[in-house]
Design an enzyme around this catalytic site. Structure first.
Site, PDB file in Angstrom:
ATOM      1  CB  ALA A  63      -0.895  -0.015   1.227  1.00  0.00           C
ATOM      2  N   GLY A 108       0.661  -4.969   1.082  1.00  0.00           N
ATOM      3  CA  GLY A 108      -0.538  -5.064   0.244  1.00  0.00           C
ATOM      4  C   GLY A 108      -0.300  -5.827  -1.051  1.00  0.00           C
ATOM      5  CD  GLU A 111      -2.046  -7.299   3.399  1.00  0.00           C
ATOM      6  OE1 GLU A 111      -1.660  -6.195   2.974  1.00  0.00           O
ATOM      7  OE2 GLU A 111      -2.579  -7.427   4.513  1.00  0.00           O
ATOM      8  CD  GLU A 131       1.737  -5.287   6.007  1.00  0.00           C
ATOM      9  OE1 GLU A 131       2.551  -6.204   6.263  1.00  0.00           O
ATOM     10  OE2 GLU A 131       0.971  -5.324   5.039  1.00  0.00           O
TER      11      GLU A 131
HETATM   12  N1  CO8 Z   1       4.504   3.127  -1.022  1.00  0.00           N
HETATM   13  C1  CO8 Z   1       4.850   4.258  -1.655  1.00  0.00           C
HETATM   14  N2  CO8 Z   1       5.931   4.364  -2.463  1.00  0.00           N
HETATM   15  C2  CO8 Z   1       6.700   3.268  -2.611  1.00  0.00           C
HETATM   16  C3  CO8 Z   1       6.402   2.056  -1.974  1.00  0.00           C
HETATM   17  C4  CO8 Z   1       5.242   2.003  -1.150  1.00  0.00           C
HETATM   18  N3  CO8 Z   1       4.852   0.881  -0.536  1.00  0.00           N
HETATM   19  N4  CO8 Z   1       7.364   1.163  -2.290  1.00  0.00           N
HETATM   20  C5  CO8 Z   1       8.217   1.798  -3.125  1.00  0.00           C
HETATM   21  N5  CO8 Z   1       7.837   3.071  -3.303  1.00  0.00           N
HETATM   22  C6  CO8 Z   1       8.493   4.100  -4.124  1.00  0.00           C
HETATM   23  C7  CO8 Z   1       9.701   4.680  -3.419  1.00  0.00           C
HETATM   24  O1  CO8 Z   1       9.318   5.677  -2.497  1.00  0.00           O
HETATM   25  C8  CO8 Z   1      10.485   5.216  -4.583  1.00  0.00           C
HETATM   26  O2  CO8 Z   1       9.922   6.434  -4.991  1.00  0.00           O
HETATM   27  P1  CO8 Z   1      10.884   7.684  -5.341  1.00  0.00           P
HETATM   28  O3  CO8 Z   1      11.679   7.228  -6.528  1.00  0.00           O
HETATM   29  O4  CO8 Z   1       9.931   8.782  -5.655  1.00  0.00           O
HETATM   30  O5  CO8 Z   1      11.746   7.908  -4.143  1.00  0.00           O
HETATM   31  C9  CO8 Z   1      10.206   4.219  -5.702  1.00  0.00           C
HETATM   32  O6  CO8 Z   1       9.018   3.522  -5.305  1.00  0.00           O
HETATM   33  C10 CO8 Z   1      11.299   3.182  -5.861  1.00  0.00           C
HETATM   34  O7  CO8 Z   1      11.528   2.581  -4.607  1.00  0.00           O
HETATM   35  P2  CO8 Z   1      12.995   2.452  -3.939  1.00  0.00           P
HETATM   36  O8  CO8 Z   1      13.864   3.565  -4.396  1.00  0.00           O
HETATM   37  O9  CO8 Z   1      12.812   2.264  -2.484  1.00  0.00           O
HETATM   38  O10 CO8 Z   1      13.496   1.119  -4.640  1.00  0.00           O
HETATM   39  P3  CO8 Z   1      14.548   0.060  -4.046  1.00  0.00           P
HETATM   40  O11 CO8 Z   1      14.880  -0.848  -5.148  1.00  0.00           O
HETATM   41  O12 CO8 Z   1      15.669   0.774  -3.361  1.00  0.00           O
HETATM   42  O13 CO8 Z   1      13.733  -0.750  -2.907  1.00  0.00           O
HETATM   43  C11 CO8 Z   1      11.840  -1.909  -1.979  1.00  0.00           C
HETATM   44  C12 CO8 Z   1      12.646  -1.551  -3.260  1.00  0.00           C
HETATM   45  C13 CO8 Z   1      12.702  -2.813  -1.098  1.00  0.00           C
HETATM   46  C14 CO8 Z   1      10.594  -2.644  -2.417  1.00  0.00           C
HETATM   47  C15 CO8 Z   1      11.501  -0.602  -1.234  1.00  0.00           C
HETATM   48  O14 CO8 Z   1      10.899   0.313  -2.148  1.00  0.00           O
HETATM   49  C16 CO8 Z   1      10.539  -0.798  -0.092  1.00  0.00           C
HETATM   50  O15 CO8 Z   1      10.934  -1.285   0.938  1.00  0.00           O
HETATM   51  N6  CO8 Z   1       9.278  -0.411  -0.299  1.00  0.00           N
HETATM   52  C17 CO8 Z   1       8.265  -0.489   0.746  1.00  0.00           C
HETATM   53  C18 CO8 Z   1       7.838  -1.908   0.948  1.00  0.00           C
HETATM   54  C19 CO8 Z   1       6.837  -1.995   2.064  1.00  0.00           C
HETATM   55  O16 CO8 Z   1       7.149  -1.764   3.215  1.00  0.00           O
HETATM   56  N7  CO8 Z   1       5.594  -2.356   1.699  1.00  0.00           N
HETATM   57  C20 CO8 Z   1       4.535  -2.500   2.673  1.00  0.00           C
HETATM   58  C21 CO8 Z   1       3.776  -1.230   2.802  1.00  0.00           C
HETATM   59  S1  CO8 Z   1       2.592  -1.299   4.087  1.00  0.00           S
HETATM   60  C22 CO8 Z   1       1.306  -2.093   3.406  1.00  0.00           C
HETATM   61  O17 CO8 Z   1       1.332  -2.526   2.290  1.00  0.00           O
HETATM   62  C23 CO8 Z   1       0.110  -2.200   4.275  1.00  0.00           C
HETATM   63  C24 CO8 Z   1      -1.060  -2.895   3.585  1.00  0.00           C
HETATM   64  C25 CO8 Z   1      -2.267  -2.802   4.442  1.00  0.00           C
HETATM   65  C26 CO8 Z   1      -2.800  -1.377   4.450  1.00  0.00           C
HETATM   66  C27 CO8 Z   1      -3.908  -1.257   5.417  1.00  0.00           C
HETATM   67  C28 CO8 Z   1      -4.488   0.139   5.375  1.00  0.00           C
HETATM   68  C29 CO8 Z   1      -4.962   0.610   6.673  1.00  0.00           C
END
Ligand code: CO8
Length: 274
Positions: A63, A108, A111, A131
Site C-alpha cells: 500500500a 498489500g 495480500e 507492516e
Molecule cells: N509506497 C509508496 N511508495 C513506494 C512504496 C510504497 N509501498 N514502495 C516503493 N515506493 C516508491 C519509493 O518511495 C520510490 O519512490 P521515489 O523514486 O519517488 O523515491 C520508488 O518507489 C522506488 O523505490 P525504492 O527507491 O525504495 O526502490 P529500491 O529498489 O531501493 O527498494 C523496496 C525496493 C525494497 C521494495 C523498497 O521500495 C521498499 O521497501 N518499499 C516499501 C515496501 C513496504 O514496506 N511495503 C509494505 C507497505 S505497508 C502495506 O502494504 C500495508 C497494507 C495494508 C494497508 C492497510 C491500510 C490501513
C-alpha cells in the site's frame, strides 16, 4: 485509467497495475481503478484473468506508505476497508484469477496476490508482510489469508518478524505454485526475462482454464472458496448443490455426449458458457 491496463486476449484478459515509478504501490486511485476494471470485465466472453504489475522489478510493493503516513484512525480503517473490498471482489470474482508475481510482493502486494486463486512468480519475486516494521498490522487481509494459505505458525512467524522471503522459500511453504526463471542461451545471455517466461506461463494457464466448461469452472471456484469457510458436513452440501447446478447446462450435455460419441473424428468444439 491512469494506473490500470486491461487487455483482453481471446477468452482471458490481463490486468496490469501500472504505477511503475512507485513500484506499483497501491494508493486510493489504483484501488478505485482496479475496482472499476473488475466491474467492467465482460463475463460473457472472459473466462479467466491474469493480474500482474508493470515492469520487471515489482508486482506491487505494498500500500502507498506516503498516503498512509498521515491517516487518522478513522481514515486508516476506511483505507483498510477500501482495499479489503477490492481484494474480496477479486477473491470472489466469478472467474479464476491468476496472480503473475513479477518481483516485489510486499505488504498489500503479498495480500493482493493472496486474494487471487493461483500464484505464479518470477525467480526475482520477494514476498513479505513488513507492516509491523512500519507500526501497523497487515490490513488488506494478510493476517487472515496468509494463515489460511501457509498455516498459522508460518504466517505468525513471517508477520511478527516482518521478514521478506525469496521465491524458493515462498514455493517451499506453499505460497506460490511455481517459480519461473529467465531463459539463457549457452553463453549465459538472457533470451527471455523471468517476467516474460512468467507471463507466457500464466497466460498459457489462463487459456487452458478458459477452454474448460465455464459454468463448471466457476462452480469449482465457488465450491472451494465457500467450502473452506464451512465445516465438512455443510461444505459437502455446498459441493452437491454446485455439482447439481451443472446438469442440464448445454456444456454438460455437450461435454458428456462428446465423450460418449464413438465416432470422434471431429474436433471438440469450444464450450459455450451455457
Ligand atoms: N509506497 C509508496 N511508495 C513506494 C512504496 C510504497 N509501498 N514502495 C516503493 N515506493 C516508491 C519509493 O518511495 C520510490 O519512490 P521515489 O523514486 O519517488 O523515491 C520508488 O518507489 C522506488 O523505490 P525504492 O527507491 O525504495 O526502490 P529500491 O529498489 O531501493 O527498494 C523496496 C525496493 C525494497 C521494495 C523498497 O521500495 C521498499 O521497501 N518499499 C516499501 C515496501 C513496504 O514496506 N511495503 C509494505 C507497505 S505497508 C502495506 O502494504 C500495508 C497494507 C495494508 C494497508 C492497510 C491500510 C490501513
Amino acid at each position: 485509467m491512469d494506473y490500470i491496463l486491461y487487455e483482453q486476449k481471446g477468452a482471458y484478459a490481463v490486468i496490469t497495475i501500472n504505477r511503475e515509478r512507485a513500484l506499483n504501490a497501491l494508493n486510493s486511485q489504483v484501488l478505485d481503478e482496479l475496482n472499476a476494471t473488475l466491474d467492467a470485465v465482460d463475463l460473457s466472453t472472459v473466462r479467466c484473468l491474469v493480474l500482474t504489475g508493470a515492469g520487471e522489478k515489482s508486482f506491487v510493493a505494498g500500500a502507498d506508505i506516503g498516503e498512509m503516513s498521515t491517516l487518522t484512525k478513522a481514515e486508516g480503517e476506511a483505507f483498510g476497508k477500501k482495499g479489503n473490498d477490492v481484494f474480496r471482489k477479486l477473491e470472489t470474482f466469478p472467474i479464476p484469477v491468476i496472480a503473475a508475481v513479477n518481483g516485489f510482493a510486499l505488504g498489500g502486494g503479498c495480500e493482493i496476490s493472496m486474494s487471487c486463486d493461483i500464484r505464479l512468480c518470477s525467480e526475482n519475486a520477494v514476498f513479505g508482510q513488513p507492516e509491523v516494521g512500519l507500526g501497523i498490522t497487515p490490513g488488506f487481509g494478510g493476517t487472515q489469508r496468509l494463515a489460511r494459505l501457509v498455516g498459522p505458525g508460518m504466517a505468525k512467524q513471517l508477520i511478527y518478524t516482518a521478514r521478506n522471503i525469496k521465491a524458493p522459500e515462498a514455493y517451499r511453504i506453499g505460497l506460490v505454485n511455481e517459480v519461473f526463471k529467465a531463459e539463457v542461451d549457452a553463453e549465459g545471455n538472457v533470451v527471455k526475462s523471468a517476467k516474460e517466461v512468467l507471463m507466457a506461463a500464466a497466460e498459457k494457464m489462463a487459456a487452458t482454464i478458459a477452454k474448460n466448461a465455464p459454468i463448471a469452472v466457476r462452480n469449482c471456484k465457488k465450491a472451494i472458496n465457500e467450502g473452506l469457510d464451512a465445516n465438512m458436513d455443510d461444505a459437502i452440501v455446498i459441493e452437491e448443490k454446485l455439482f447439481g447446478d451443472c446438469f442440464e447446462t448445454e456444456d454438460q450435455k455437450y461435454g458428456m455426449a462428446f465423450f460418449l460419441d464413438k465416432n470422434k473424428e471431429k474436433v471438440k468444439a469450444p464450450f459455450q458458457n451455457k
